[in-house]
Design a protein around this motif. Structure first.
Motif, mmCIF file in Angstrom:
data_model
loop_
_atom_site.group_PDB
_atom_site.id
_atom_site.type_symbol
_atom_site.label_atom_id
_atom_site.label_comp_id
_atom_site.label_asym_id
_atom_site.label_seq_id
_atom_site.Cartn_x
_atom_site.Cartn_y
_atom_site.Cartn_z
ATOM 1 N N LEU A 182 38.959 43.580 20.577
ATOM 2 C CA LEU A 182 37.553 43.243 20.875
ATOM 3 C C LEU A 182 36.633 44.283 20.247
ATOM 4 O O LEU A 182 35.635 43.948 19.602
ATOM 5 N N ALA A 183 36.994 45.554 20.429
ATOM 6 C CA ALA A 183 36.163 46.635 19.871
ATOM 7 C C ALA A 183 36.110 46.548 18.347
ATOM 8 O O ALA A 183 35.130 46.955 17.729
ATOM 9 N N ALA A 184 37.166 45.988 17.750
ATOM 10 C CA ALA A 184 37.204 45.878 16.283
ATOM 11 C C ALA A 184 36.530 44.599 15.782
ATOM 12 O O ALA A 184 36.540 44.333 14.576
ATOM 13 N N GLY A 185 35.995 43.783 16.701
ATOM 14 C CA GLY A 185 35.210 42.622 16.268
ATOM 15 C C GLY A 185 35.934 41.284 16.275
ATOM 16 O O GLY A 185 35.419 40.297 15.766
ATOM 17 N N TYR A 186 37.120 41.213 16.838
ATOM 18 C CA TYR A 186 37.844 39.932 16.914
ATOM 19 C C TYR A 186 37.354 39.106 18.115
ATOM 20 O O TYR A 186 36.813 39.659 19.081
ATOM 21 N N THR A 187 37.567 37.809 18.048
ATOM 22 C CA THR A 187 37.395 36.948 19.232
ATOM 23 C C THR A 187 38.748 36.937 19.935
ATOM 24 O O THR A 187 39.759 36.563 19.330
ATOM 25 N N VAL A 188 38.756 37.377 21.196
ATOM 26 C CA VAL A 188 40.044 37.582 21.867
ATOM 27 C C VAL A 188 40.167 36.740 23.139
ATOM 28 O O VAL A 188 39.274 36.754 23.995
ATOM 29 N N TYR A 189 41.271 36.030 23.224
ATOM 30 C CA TYR A 189 41.650 35.322 24.441
ATOM 31 C C TYR A 189 42.911 35.989 24.989
ATOM 32 O O TYR A 189 43.912 36.120 24.269
ATOM 33 N N GLY A 190 42.842 36.430 26.243
ATOM 34 C CA GLY A 190 44.007 37.019 26.885
ATOM 35 C C GLY A 190 44.524 36.058 27.940
ATOM 36 O O GLY A 190 43.738 35.434 28.652
ATOM 37 N N GLY A 191 45.829 35.939 28.036
ATOM 38 C CA GLY A 191 46.418 35.061 29.052
ATOM 39 C C GLY A 191 47.400 35.819 29.920
ATOM 40 O O GLY A 191 48.112 36.701 29.430
ATOM 41 N N ALA A 192 47.411 35.493 31.205
ATOM 42 C CA ALA A 192 48.390 36.072 32.143
ATOM 43 C C ALA A 192 48.271 35.319 33.463
ATOM 44 O O ALA A 192 47.332 34.529 33.654
ATOM 45 N N ARG A 193 49.226 35.578 34.362
ATOM 46 C CA ARG A 193 49.149 34.928 35.682
ATOM 47 C C ARG A 193 48.067 35.575 36.532
ATOM 48 O O ARG A 193 47.368 34.922 37.280
ATOM 49 N N ARG A 194 47.917 36.899 36.428
ATOM 50 C CA ARG A 194 46.899 37.610 37.234
ATOM 51 C C ARG A 194 45.567 37.635 36.473
ATOM 52 O O ARG A 194 45.260 38.604 35.784
ATOM 53 N N VAL A 195 44.803 36.558 36.649
ATOM 54 C CA VAL A 195 43.545 36.453 35.895
ATOM 55 C C VAL A 195 42.581 37.573 36.303
ATOM 56 O O VAL A 195 41.864 38.131 35.471
ATOM 57 N N ASN A 196 42.594 37.915 37.606
ATOM 58 C CA ASN A 196 41.663 38.967 38.085
ATOM 59 C C ASN A 196 41.914 40.305 37.406
ATOM 60 O O ASN A 196 41.006 41.120 37.289
ATOM 61 N N ALA A 197 43.147 40.530 36.972
ATOM 62 C CA ALA A 197 43.476 41.817 36.350
ATOM 63 C C ALA A 197 42.986 41.888 34.902
ATOM 64 O O ALA A 197 43.217 42.883 34.225
ATOM 65 N N MET A 198 42.288 40.830 34.452
ATOM 66 C CA MET A 198 41.774 40.846 33.063
ATOM 67 C C MET A 198 40.254 40.999 33.038
ATOM 68 O O MET A 198 39.609 40.687 32.032
ATOM 69 N N SER A 199 39.671 41.515 34.162
ATOM 70 C CA SER A 199 38.205 41.633 34.220
ATOM 71 C C SER A 199 37.660 42.595 33.160
ATOM 72 O O SER A 199 36.566 42.404 32.636
ATOM 73 N N GLU A 200 38.450 43.633 32.801
ATOM 74 C CA GLU A 200 37.981 44.561 31.750
ATOM 75 C C GLU A 200 37.825 43.830 30.419
ATOM 76 O O GLU A 200 36.949 44.151 29.622
ATOM 77 N N ILE A 201 38.695 42.861 30.206
ATOM 78 C CA ILE A 201 38.646 42.109 28.939
ATOM 79 C C ILE A 201 37.392 41.233 28.900
ATOM 80 O O ILE A 201 36.663 41.211 27.901
ATOM 81 N N THR A 202 37.108 40.558 30.019
ATOM 82 C CA THR A 202 35.903 39.703 30.028
ATOM 83 C C THR A 202 34.652 40.577 29.964
ATOM 84 O O THR A 202 33.688 40.241 29.283
ATOM 85 N N ALA A 203 34.702 41.740 30.634
ATOM 86 C CA ALA A 203 33.535 42.643 30.594
ATOM 87 C C ALA A 203 33.281 43.135 29.165
ATOM 88 O O ALA A 203 32.140 43.416 28.789
ATOM 89 N N ALA A 204 34.333 43.225 28.383
ATOM 90 C CA ALA A 204 34.186 43.707 26.995
ATOM 91 C C ALA A 204 33.874 42.561 26.029
ATOM 92 O O ALA A 204 33.855 42.768 24.810
ATOM 93 N N GLY A 205 33.667 41.341 26.576
ATOM 94 C CA GLY A 205 33.281 40.219 25.706
ATOM 95 C C GLY A 205 34.427 39.284 25.353
ATOM 96 O O GLY A 205 34.255 38.341 24.574
ATOM 97 N N GLY A 206 35.606 39.509 25.949
ATOM 98 C CA GLY A 206 36.754 38.641 25.684
ATOM 99 C C GLY A 206 36.836 37.506 26.705
ATOM 100 O O GLY A 206 35.966 37.352 27.565
ATOM 101 N N HIS A 207 37.906 36.746 26.608
ATOM 102 C CA HIS A 207 38.084 35.584 27.482
ATOM 103 C C HIS A 207 39.427 35.707 28.194
ATOM 104 O O HIS A 207 40.424 36.071 27.570
ATOM 105 N N ALA A 208 39.427 35.386 29.493
ATOM 106 C CA ALA A 208 40.670 35.485 30.269
ATOM 107 C C ALA A 208 41.144 34.094 30.650
ATOM 108 O O ALA A 208 40.364 33.292 31.182
ATOM 109 N N LEU A 209 42.390 33.801 30.340
ATOM 110 C CA LEU A 209 42.949 32.484 30.652
ATOM 111 C C LEU A 209 44.092 32.624 31.649
ATOM 112 O O LEU A 209 44.901 33.545 31.530
ATOM 113 N N SER A 210 44.158 31.670 32.584
ATOM 114 C CA SER A 210 45.325 31.621 33.455
ATOM 115 C C SER A 210 46.493 31.098 32.622
ATOM 116 O O SER A 210 46.406 30.023 32.030
ATOM 117 N N LEU A 211 47.556 31.879 32.546
ATOM 118 C CA LEU A 211 48.685 31.470 31.699
ATOM 119 C C LEU A 211 49.988 31.952 32.308
ATOM 120 O O LEU A 211 50.166 33.135 32.582
#
Ligand SMILES: NC(=O)c1ccc[n+]([C@@H]2O[C@H](COP(=O)([O-])OP(=O)(O)OC[C@H]3O[C@@H](n4cnc5c(N)ncnc54)[C@H](OP(=O)(O)O)[C@@H]3O)[C@@H](O)[C@H]2O)c1
Length: 273
Positions: A24-53
Motif C-alpha cells: 500500500l505504501a508503495a502505491g499498489y491497490t491491495v486486497y487482503g483476505g483472512a478469516r479474522r476480518v477485524n484483524a485487518m483494520s490497519e490495512i483498511t486504515a492505510a487505504g487497502g481493502h479487507a475481505l472475509s476469506l
C-alpha cells in the motif's frame, strides 16, 4: 498508469499483513483476505481493502476473487500466503486434523491460483507468488504434515512455471526462514494439542523448551524481510524462480544440499536437545 491490483491471502497477521501495508505504501491497490476480518483494520486504515476469506471454503474463495474482479476488472498479483504449521507426531494426528492442514496449505493455494488464472491469461500478464518455507527444503522433527505441504508448494509452483510462463504469467516462490510472526504460537498450540501427552511427549517437551527459550541466534527475522522479497518477486523485470530470505533462509537449505541425509538428521536432533 493504473495501479497494480494485488490480492494477498492470510493478511490478518505476520507476513501477509506486513506485505499488505508495504505494498500500500508503495502505491499498489491491495486486497487482503483472512478469516479474522477485524484483524485487518490497519490495512483498511492505510487505504487497502479487507475481505472475509477462508481458503478451506470454495465459495469463500470464489466470492473473494469475483469481488476483486468486479471492482477492479483485473488481478495483477496473487500472493498465496495463508497457511499454518500443523506440528505433532504422525502417529498422533488424525486424518481429519491432517486434512485441514492439506486443505489450507495445499488446496487453498491451488484453488486460489486456479481462480485467478483465467483473468491473468486473458490479460496476458500476472504474477502468482507462492509462500513456501525453508520447510519446503529441510525437515524438522514433528513437522511431517507441514513439511509435506511445503514440499508440495515447491513442486506445484515449479511445474506450473512450465505451463503458464509462455502466457505471460510468472510463478514465483518465496521461501522464508524463521520469521517472527504468529506462526510460532499456532505451531506451539498444535504440537501441544496433538502430541503433548502422547508417546512422543518427551520430544514435544524438548521442542517447546527450544522454542520458548531460544538462544538470541535463534530469534526470527522481522516479517519486513519477506515482504521485501515478495516485492522483488512482483517488481523484478524477470523474477527469480525462488527468493530466499530471513533467519537461516539460505544456510539450512545449503546444508541440506551438501550434507548426507543422516548428517542433516543428526544436526536437527542435536538442535532440540
Ligand atoms: N513465520 C515463519 O517462521 C514462517 C517460515 C516459513 C514459512 N512461513 C509461511 O508464511 C505464511 C504466513 O505465515 P506467518 O508466519 O505470517 O504466520 P501468521 O502470523 O500465523 O499468519 C498466518 C495467516 O494465515 C491466515 N490463515 C490461516 N488459515 C487460513 C484460512 N483457512 N483461510 C484464510 N487465511 C488463513 C491467518 O489468518 P486468519 O487466522 O485470520 O484466517 C493469518 O493471516 C504461511 O504460509 C507460513 O507457512 C512462515
Amino acid at each position: 498508469m493504473k495501479k497494480k491490483v494485488v490480492l494477498i491471502t492470510g493478511a490478518s497477521s505476520g507476513i501477509g499483513k506486513q506485505t499488505a501495508l508495504d505494498l500500500l505504501a508503495a502505491g499498489y491497490t491491495v486486497y487482503g483476505g483472512a478469516r479474522r476480518v477485524n484483524a485487518m483494520s490497519e490495512i483498511t486504515a492505510a487505504g487497502g481493502h479487507a475481505l472475509s476469506l477462508d481458503v478451506t471454503v470454495d465459495a469463500s474463495m470464489q466470492a473473494a476473487v469475483t469481488h476483486v474482479l468486479e471492482i477492479e476488472g483485473r488481478i495483477d498479483v496473487l500472493v498465496n500466503n495463508a497457511g499454518y504449521g500443523l506440528y505433532g507426531a504422525v502417529e498422533d494426528i488424525s486424518m481429519e486434523v491432517a486434512r485441514k492442514q492439506v486443505d489450507t496449505n495445499i488446496f487453498g493455494l491451488a484453488r486460489m491460483t486456479q481462480l485467478v488464472l483465467p483473468g491473468m491469461r486473458e490479460q496476458g500478464s500476472g504474477r502468482i507468488i507462492n509462500i513456501s518455507s525453508i520447510g519446503g527444503t529441510v525437515h524438522t522433527p514433528m513437522g511431517a504434515w507441514y513439511h509435506g505441504t511445503k514440499f508440495f508448494v515447491e513442486g506445484f509452483t515449479s511445474t506450473m512455471r512450465l505451463e503458464v510462463e509462455d502466457r505471460g504469467i510468472y510463478m514465483v516462490l518465496v521461501a522464508p526462514g524463521i520469521i517472527d510472526t504468529g506462526f510460532g504460537d499456532v505451531l506451539g498450540e498444535e504440537i501441544t494439542r496433538n502430541s503433548g501427552n502422547g508417546p512422543y511427549a518427551d520430544l514435544v517437551a524438548k521442542m517447546i523448551n527450544a522454542a520458548q527459550n531460544p538462544s538470541p541466534s535463534l530469534k526470527g527475522s522481522h516479517p519486513k524481510v519477506i515482504s521485501d522479497a515478495i516485492r522483488r518477486g512482483i517488481e523484478d523485470a524477470k523474477p527469480r524462480t525462488i527468493y530466499r530470505a530471513g533467519k537461516f533462509g539460505y544456510l539450512l537449505p545449503l546444508m541440506r544440499r551438501i550434507l548426507p541425509h543422516r548428517a542433516f538428521d543428526w544436526m536437527m536432533k542435536t538442535a532440540i536437545r
